[in-house]
Design a protein around this motif. Structure first.
Motif, short mmCIF file in Angstrom:
data_model
loop_
_atom_site.label_atom_id
_atom_site.label_comp_id
_atom_site.label_asym_id
_atom_site.label_seq_id
_atom_site.Cartn_x
_atom_site.Cartn_y
_atom_site.Cartn_z
N GLY A 1 0.22 5.61 -0.44
CA GLY A 1 -0.73 6.83 -0.80
C GLY A 1 -0.45 8.01 0.21
O GLY A 1 0.73 8.08 0.57
N THR B 1 -12.04 5.27 -6.38
CA THR B 1 -10.55 5.16 -6.91
C THR B 1 -10.23 3.91 -7.08
O THR B 1 -9.33 3.23 -7.62
N ALA C 1 -4.17 7.69 -7.82
CA ALA C 1 -4.67 6.67 -8.22
C ALA C 1 -4.23 6.33 -9.48
O ALA C 1 -3.58 5.20 -9.74
N THR D 1 1.71 5.92 4.09
CA THR D 1 0.86 7.32 3.56
C THR D 1 1.54 8.28 3.96
O THR D 1 1.93 8.58 5.29
N ALA E 1 -9.12 2.50 -4.40
CA ALA E 1 -8.04 2.32 -3.27
C ALA E 1 -8.73 1.87 -1.67
O ALA E 1 -10.00 2.03 -1.89
N TYR E 2 -7.71 1.55 -1.01
CA TYR E 2 -8.25 1.23 0.34
C TYR E 2 -8.44 2.67 1.06
O TYR E 2 -7.49 3.55 0.77
N CYS F 1 -13.28 8.44 -2.49
CA CYS F 1 -11.89 7.44 -2.05
C CYS F 1 -12.22 6.10 -2.37
O CYS F 1 -11.33 5.54 -3.32
N PHE G 1 0.70 -1.29 0.09
CA PHE G 1 -0.02 0.06 0.02
C PHE G 1 1.03 1.41 -0.09
O PHE G 1 1.78 1.13 0.93
N LYS H 1 -12.65 -2.72 1.38
CA LYS H 1 -11.67 -1.88 1.33
C LYS H 1 -11.64 -0.62 2.22
O LYS H 1 -10.84 0.41 2.07
N TRP I 1 -1.19 4.79 -6.52
CA TRP I 1 -1.36 4.75 -5.36
C TRP I 1 -2.72 3.85 -4.95
O TRP I 1 -3.61 4.02 -5.93
N ASN I 2 -2.81 3.46 -3.97
CA ASN I 2 -3.75 2.43 -3.58
C ASN I 2 -4.50 2.43 -2.04
O ASN I 2 -4.99 1.79 -1.62
N MET I 3 -4.02 3.53 -1.61
CA MET I 3 -4.58 3.66 -0.14
C MET I 3 -4.60 5.35 0.13
O MET I 3 -3.52 6.19 0.17
#
Length: 359
Positions: A40, A125, A81, A320, A127-128, A122, A38, A170, A86-88
């Motif tokens: 972000g 996207t 994203a 993050t 993402a988490y 959020c 992760f 998520k 990015w994924n969080m």
């Protein structure tokens, strides 16, 4: 098929089933060389007005939502994203804002609706999305479970939030931002345990729960000060699946995250000892706040810190940065707010140098 081989396969299946959504199962942690899972940043604004004593002046909230007159948080997240991989995203918010200043009360429908706009943006996207209660283990200067709000009042907040978001795999739940000067770490562990139990019992069975220690959730202090007490926090079924230790670390001279120059990569002093401790206890952590100024020194040291996290991704889930969202990029020391020209977004120099995922 040999019995030993059958047993091994069954063990792998069991670990995969038990693994919380998005987290590598135990059997796949060792030898992970692909980097952290992760990456972000924080999308700040709903926490504005919150002091380190847990006093949140809700008048100072600056929702990172353009339809509410604020920054374009959804646009920032879409850019991060899509363009940066990015994924969080961590979404700080003040406890007082969510319950309209009524400790132990119900979630305020109007304020929750506004915050939920950011949450849903959020989630869109892919993402988490981490709910972060940004109160420093306090309500108006008084420590939760230790002379301030009761554990039951804090549990009430998290029961309501977990119930609302339990169906989305998520979502992740950041119990508390940066507890500090908490006198009894064992009592704090009891508070955290009560919240974990409540979140799971509210139906959020597999989502990540971020477990914060004392000392501003310092990665350096965690193995010796908070970690031993927090190891006892378990899910209702006795497992620790999805219970991720939450740590912060800045790179400036006093670890305050208030200076534009960086002086350390935090490897030998913080993340290497923490990595060893996590392996010894078969646990994982996430660095949910880190960052620096858009300067050459911070590019040097943050890139080195991130390289170490990537090389030790068996125990570090990710990081993050701090922070994007509603900060003014012209005046805020640690801005990760991208600029926009037409339909094009431009990242800050620190983000470009250290945080964009290689394609």
């Amino acid at each position: 098929m040999a019995i030993s081989h059958l047993s091994a396969i069954l063990a792998l299946v069991a670990s995969a089933v038990a693994a919380p959504t998005g987290i590598l199962p135990l059997s796949e942690r060792a030898g992970n060389t692909t980097g952290v899972q992760f990456v972000g940043t924080n999308i700040a604004g709903f926490d504005f007005g919150c002091s380190i004593q847990g006093e949140c002046n809700t008048i100072k909230i600056s929702p990172p939502l353009s339809n509410l007159g604020g920054a374009d948080g959804p646009g920032q997240m879409q850019h991060f994203a899509k363009d940066d991989g990015w994924n969080m995203f961590r979404l700080p918010v003040g406890w007082q804002y969510l319950v309209n200043n009524k400790v132990g009360g119900n979630l305020d429908s109007g304020n929750l609706q506004k915050y939920d706009q950011l949450v849903q943006a959020c989630l869109r996207t892919g993402a988490y999305c981490v709910i972060d209660i940004h109160n420093y283990a306090r309500w108006n200067g008084q420590i939760i479970g230790q002379g301030g709000p009761s554990n039951e009042q804090f549990v009430s907040l998290w029961t309501q939030l977990a119930s609302k978001y339990a169906s989305n795999s998520k979502m992740a739940f950041g119990i508390m931002n940066e507890p500090h000067d908490v006198p009894d770490i064992d009592k704090w562990a009891d508070t955290v345990q009560a919240v974990v139990t409540a979140i799971r019992n509210a139906g959020a069975k597999t989502q990540m729960i971020l477990i914060p220690g004392n000392d501003w959730t310092s990665a350096q202090a965690f193995p010796t000060k908070s970690g031993p007490a927090l190891l006892k926090v378990k899910n209702p079924d006795g497992s620790t699946d999805g219970l991720i230790f939450d740590v912060h670390k800045y790179l400036d001279s006093d670890n305050s995250g208030t200076h534009t120059e960086c002086v350390t990569d935090n490897v030998s002093s913080a993340f290497e000892p923490l990595a060893n401790w996590l392996r010894e206890n078969n646990r994982q952590a996430i660095n949910s706040e880190t960052g620096g100024g858009n300067t050459a020194s911070c590019q040097k040291y943050l890139c080195q810190q991130i390289q170490f996290l990537n090389q030790n991704a068996d125990v570090f889930l990710g990081y993050t940065g701090w922070s994007a969202g509603s900060f003014n990029p012209q005046t805020y020391e640690l801005s990760e707010v991208p600029s926009k020209n037409g339909n094009n977004w431009q990242d800050t120099s620190l983000v470009r140098a250290c945080m964009v995922k290689k394609k």
